[in-house]
Write a protein that holds these residues in place. Structure first.
Motif, PDB file in Angstrom:
ATOM      1  N   ASP A   1       0.831  -1.198   0.000  1.00  0.00           N
ATOM      2  CA  ASP A   1       0.000   0.000   0.000  1.00  0.00           C
ATOM      3  C   ASP A   1       0.869   1.253   0.000  1.00  0.00           C
ATOM      4  OD1 ASP A   1      -2.233   1.529   0.060  1.00  0.00           O
ATOM      5  OD2 ASP A   1      -2.796   1.093   2.144  1.00  0.00           O
TER       6      ASP A   1
ATOM      7  N   GLY B   1       2.563   2.314  -3.052  1.00  0.00           N
ATOM      8  CA  GLY B   1       1.723   2.884  -4.108  1.00  0.00           C
ATOM      9  C   GLY B   1       1.060   1.845  -4.997  1.00  0.00           C
ATOM     10  N   CYS B   2       1.110   0.578  -4.598  1.00  0.00           N
ATOM     11  CA  CYS B   2       0.443  -0.459  -5.395  1.00  0.00           C
ATOM     12  C   CYS B   2      -1.067  -0.263  -5.287  1.00  0.00           C
ATOM     13  CB  CYS B   2       0.770  -1.853  -4.874  1.00  0.00           C
ATOM     14  SG  CYS B   2       2.515  -2.251  -4.875  1.00  0.00           S
ATOM     15  N   GLU B   3      -1.758  -0.618  -6.368  1.00  0.00           N
ATOM     16  CA  GLU B   3      -3.217  -0.551  -6.337  1.00  0.00           C
ATOM     17  C   GLU B   3      -3.726  -1.620  -5.360  1.00  0.00           C
ATOM     18  OE1 GLU B   3      -4.932  -0.623 -10.366  1.00  0.00           O
ATOM     19  OE2 GLU B   3      -6.418  -1.993  -9.491  1.00  0.00           O
ATOM     20  N   MET B   4      -4.639  -1.215  -4.473  1.00  0.00           N
ATOM     21  CA  MET B   4      -5.134  -2.137  -3.453  1.00  0.00           C
ATOM     22  C   MET B   4      -6.639  -2.291  -3.598  1.00  0.00           C
ATOM     23  SD  MET B   4      -2.328  -2.625  -1.449  1.00  0.00           S
ATOM     24  CE  MET B   4      -2.920  -3.277   0.115  1.00  0.00           C
ATOM     25  N   SER B   5      -7.167  -3.415  -3.127  1.00  0.00           N
ATOM     26  CA  SER B   5      -8.621  -3.498  -3.061  1.00  0.00           C
ATOM     27  C   SER B   5      -9.045  -4.395  -1.904  1.00  0.00           C
ATOM     28  CB  SER B   5      -9.216  -4.010  -4.374  1.00  0.00           C
ATOM     29  OG  SER B   5      -8.529  -5.151  -4.788  1.00  0.00           O
TER      30      SER B   5
ATOM     31  N   TYR C   1      -7.759  -6.419   2.816  1.00  0.00           N
ATOM     32  CA  TYR C   1      -7.229  -5.402   1.929  1.00  0.00           C
ATOM     33  C   TYR C   1      -5.937  -5.930   1.297  1.00  0.00           C
ATOM     34  CZ  TYR C   1      -6.654  -0.387   0.894  1.00  0.00           C
ATOM     35  OH  TYR C   1      -6.552   0.818   0.292  1.00  0.00           O
TER      36      TYR C   1
ATOM     37  N   PRO D   1      -3.135  -6.118  -2.337  1.00  0.00           N
ATOM     38  CA  PRO D   1      -2.766  -5.520  -3.617  1.00  0.00           C
ATOM     39  C   PRO D   1      -3.413  -6.290  -4.769  1.00  0.00           C
ATOM     40  CG  PRO D   1      -0.897  -6.700  -2.660  1.00  0.00           C
ATOM     41  CD  PRO D   1      -1.989  -6.698  -1.631  1.00  0.00           C
ATOM     42  N   THR D   2      -3.786  -5.577  -5.794  1.00  0.00           N
ATOM     43  CA  THR D   2      -4.307  -6.224  -6.994  1.00  0.00           C
ATOM     44  C   THR D   2      -3.113  -6.864  -7.697  1.00  0.00           C
ATOM     45  OG1 THR D   2      -5.743  -4.321  -7.129  1.00  0.00           O
ATOM     46  CG2 THR D   2      -5.725  -5.789  -9.034  1.00  0.00           C
TER      47      THR D   2
ATOM     48  N   THR E   1       2.156  -6.905  -8.764  1.00  0.00           N
ATOM     49  CA  THR E   1       1.240  -5.842  -8.375  1.00  0.00           C
ATOM     50  C   THR E   1       1.134  -4.831  -9.522  1.00  0.00           C
ATOM     51  OG1 THR E   1       2.949  -4.426  -7.472  1.00  0.00           O
ATOM     52  CG2 THR E   1       2.000  -6.061  -5.969  1.00  0.00           C
ATOM     53  N   SER E   2       0.418  -3.731  -9.266  1.00  0.00           N
ATOM     54  CA  SER E   2       0.270  -2.727 -10.328  1.00  0.00           C
ATOM     55  C   SER E   2       1.596  -2.018 -10.621  1.00  0.00           C
ATOM     56  CB  SER E   2      -0.803  -1.708  -9.929  1.00  0.00           C
ATOM     57  OG  SER E   2      -0.406  -1.062  -8.736  1.00  0.00           O
TER      58      SER E   2
END
Ligand SMILES: Cc1cc2nc3c(=O)[nH]c(=O)nc-3n(C[C@H](O)[C@H](O)[C@H](O)COP(=O)(O)OP(=O)(O)OC[C@H]3O[C@@H](n4cnc5c(N)ncnc54)[C@H](O)[C@@H]3O)c2cc1C
Ligand code: SF4
Ligand code: SF4
Ligand code: FES
Lengths: 104, 537
Positions: free
Chosen positions: B258, B261-265, B273, B275-276, B283-284
């Motif tokens: 997180d 700066g990785c995209e999280m969901s 929570y 990382p995508t 990760t992103s």
């Protein structure tokens, strides 16, 4: 409270038996085990009292995350006992708020 | 600033597997772990693992950990302990803290394998000494060799709560009860059954409302909950306990991803929570991978494969393995992973309550889900659990849910047991094959769900072979009580033989004689001499 014989684990790989003190009283434990484990093995459950409400705290996570188990070790407060290896002659003190428990 | 081709954060099964895979392909790798010991959760796991041979099933977790460490060392992986990664910054810079000092590192690629943290819950008295996480109990008893307490209340019936409860019994503690707010046992039925038969009671749709005591836990109050999980007044019950263990789930530790700066969901199926990530765990942010529990709560077996997949992807993108080699590895690992991610407990089925039958069409045991043991009439629906009509010992398999597991099939040299190609299938018994009574299936079964039964061994007696992992081990000739699946005393019993061997890896098999007619219900032995090896209530 120590496990002397276990059906699966052959050996807990303990160091040599050593002496340390808790609030000045002599205690025994094994070198290298966590201070928290040595205390637990001797039946000690309270590590500190919180400063505001004076409520007792003991081991909660055992992996260094929660800070519930901190005590005064060799004069230094706020040391996580679950992450601190026991050493010969170590002075361990119950922590009151941020200071060692007053004697008497 | 020191630079490595790959930096792995976390020396658990995911991190160590990633590091070994990358180092074997020629990458220069370092692993940082904040702990003083490597292995993550594995060294606390003393039970035999599920899965298939390729996943090291029927091997105890700590031995899998030892193997992983040896492999990592042989591959030239550098593992740095007491080293906590604090953050991942631009250009793949990592700050790592060693005791007081912080040092910066740079990497070409990063694998985040930081595992999970235990979820906590609060209730009256929850800060009293004696209330602790199930992981803390495991660390104390399985690593430090110290009992967390004498009488335990376990909160949570997922696999962690069940496995830790059993380990508490093995450590010589008493488990007073297992409570769970959910109406159904969350973990594997085989784990619940092995507790129930020792007498541990399950209270489903119950929660802990208070831990009582002045300076430490002296008792705990539990209460029933309504459909919205609120305690129902008037249902309180006080349980004598000096320890309350909390096992209410794990959350992925994705903070490093997180803050990088990785995209999280937020994905409930992954436990929180996360990382995508791509199918290869990337990760992103290209070059930052995430594997194991940090990417979604699963198991050590899947964490190891995920670690290998992202390492193979990293090796491919830095030219250490060509596209074809990568495709081959990714395919093989993907297949191995998909076998584990199947069955009714698979991540995609998390939270589902509408599964009422096994894949084979047998009705699931409601008693198992609500009380932790299978009732006699329910068990009879499962062909493998019916004792054969022939003379002599026969395997009786009380494995009634589709879980990814098949060591029983490998264990039988006579070919009596088969799970089939799909490892989530229920084991079946081939009645035409001759069972030699060798006990290997009983000892190999990760769920301790296999018994040998001879309903009539002569003189009005029946014989049962049952798995036993407690001390003291009864001696042949020991008299006591046979307990049924719920842990209730059924009849008198005599241990006539105790089988153990290196191949059985510390699972002994007790051969227990009971009156004829009791062999289909007796599932545990409690010695009469008072030296009760393990006790539920
Ligand atoms: C009671 C119980 C029973 C289980 N039974 C099974 C089973 O039968 N079969 C099975 O396959 N799985 C089982 N599991 C699950 C399995 O243990 C985990 O899924 C697995 O360990 C996850 O591996 P991991 O490498 O992702 O994380 P972990 O094993 O948790 O390792 C993560 C590592 O990262 C380190 N770390 C975290 N943050 C940092 C940081 N900032 N800097 C440096 N290091 C850091 C930690 O110290 C730790 O060593 C069980 C788990 C439990 C609790
Ligand atoms: S006891 Fe031996 S021969 Fe009989 S089913 Fe089990 S493994 Fe096969
Ligand atoms: S019976 Fe077979 S599939 Fe079921 S738990 Fe035992 S080893 Fe696994
Ligand atoms: S018990 Fe949580 S930090 Fe020691």
């Amino acid at each position: 409270m120590r496990i002397h014989e276990h059906p699966i684990i052959e050996d807990f790989k303990k160091g040599r038996e050593i002496g340390f003190t808790l609030d000045g009283s002599p205690m025994r434990g094994y070198e290298g085990e966590s201070v928290a484990a040595a205390l637990k093995a001797s039946g000690v459950t309270t590590h500190r009292y919180t400063s505001k409400l004076n409520s007792p705290r003991g081991i909660f996570c055992a992996i260094g995350r929660c800070t519930d188990c901190v005590m005064v070790i060799d004069g230094k407060p706020n040391v996580r006992t679950c992450m601190t290896p026991l050493a010969e002659g170590m002075s361990v003190q119950t922590q009151h708020g941020l200071t060692p428990r007053k004697e008497g | 600033m020191l630079r490595y081709e790959m930096i792995v954060i976390g020396a658990g099964p995911a991190g160590l597997s990633a590091a070994t895979e990358a180092a074997r392909s020629g990458m220069q790798v370092v692993v940082f772990d904040e702990n003083a010991r490597p292995g993550g959760q594995l060294f606390k796991q003393i039970h035999k693992f599920f899965g298939s041979r390729e996943h090291q099933a029927r091997t105890r977790g700590f031995r899998i950990g030892e193997n992983l460490l040896k492999e990592a060392e042989e591959a030239g992986v550098k593992v740095v302990l007491n080293a906590a990664a604090l953050g991942i910054y631009k250009n793949k810079e990592i700050a790592v803290s060693f005791g007081g000092a912080t040092r910066g590192y740079r990497a070409d690629c990063i694998v985040i394998a930081t595992g999970a943290s235990e979820n906590m819950m609060s209730f009256k008295g929850w800060t009293l000494p004696g209330v602790m996480g199930a992981g803390a109990a495991q660390t104390l008893m399985n690593i430090q060799g110290v009992r967390p307490g004498g009488r335990i209340l376990m909160v949570g019936s997922g696999n962690v709560g069940l496995v830790v409860s059993f380990q508490l019994l093995q450590a010589g503690c008493q488990v007073e009860a297992i409570v769970d707010a959910a109406p159904r046992v969350g973990g594997y039925g085989v784990h619940a059954s092995k507790l129930s038969r020792t007498g541990v009671p399950f209270y489903m749709s119950h929660t802990v409302v208070e831990a009582k005591g002045s300076d430490r836990v002296e008792s705990a109050v539990i209460a029933a909950v309504d459909e919205r999980f609120r305690p129902v007044a008037g249902t309180e019950r006080e349980i004598g306990a000096d320890t309350v263990c909390i096992a209410v789930g794990l959350s992925p530790m994705g903070q490093l991803a997180d803050n990088a700066g990785c995209e999280m969901s937020y994905l409930p199926a992954k436990g929180g929570y996360v990382p995508t990530v791509s199918e290869f765990g990337e990760t992103s942010i290209p070059g930052i991978y995430c594997a194991g529990d940090a990417a979604g709560i699963e198991e050590a077996s899947s964490a190891m494969i995920q670690g290998k997949i992202c390492a193979a992807a990293a090796c491919n993108s830095f030219g250490y393995i060509n596209d074809e080699e990568f495709r081959e590895r990714a395919e093989a690992y993907g297949l191995s992973l998909s076998k584990l991610r199947a069955g009714m407990f698979a991540p995609q089925n998390k939270g589902r309550t509408d599964i009422s039958h096994t894949a084979e069409g047998y009705p699931l045991s409601g008693s198992l889900l609500q009380r932790g043991y299978i009732s006699q009439d329910e068990i009879e629906a499962f062909p493998a659990a019916r004792p054969g009509s022939g003379k002599g010992l026969r395997p009786v398999i009380e494995c009634t849910q589709n879980i990814p597991c098949d060591p029983c099939q490998d264990a039988c040299a006579q070919g009596c047991i088969s799970v089939g190609g799909d490892i989530t299938g229920l084991p079946t018994v081939d009645g035409d094959r001759k069972c030699t009574g060798c006990c290997m299936c009983v000892a190999a079964c990760s769920g301790q769900a296999i018994f040998l039964v001879d309903e009539d061994c002569g003189n009005g007696s029946g014989l049962i072979g049952l798995p036993y992992e407690f001390l003291p081990l009864p001696e042949p000739g020991a008299l006591g009580l046979a307990l049924d699946r719920s842990g209730n005393a059924l009849c008198g019993a005599e241990v006539v033989e105790v089988r153990k061997s290196a191949a059985m890896d510390r699972t002994a098999v007790l051969m227990m004689k009971v009156p004829a007619g009791m062999a289909c219900a007796a599932r545990f032995f409690r010695p009469a001499d008072g030296r009760q090896a393990c006790r539920g209530r």
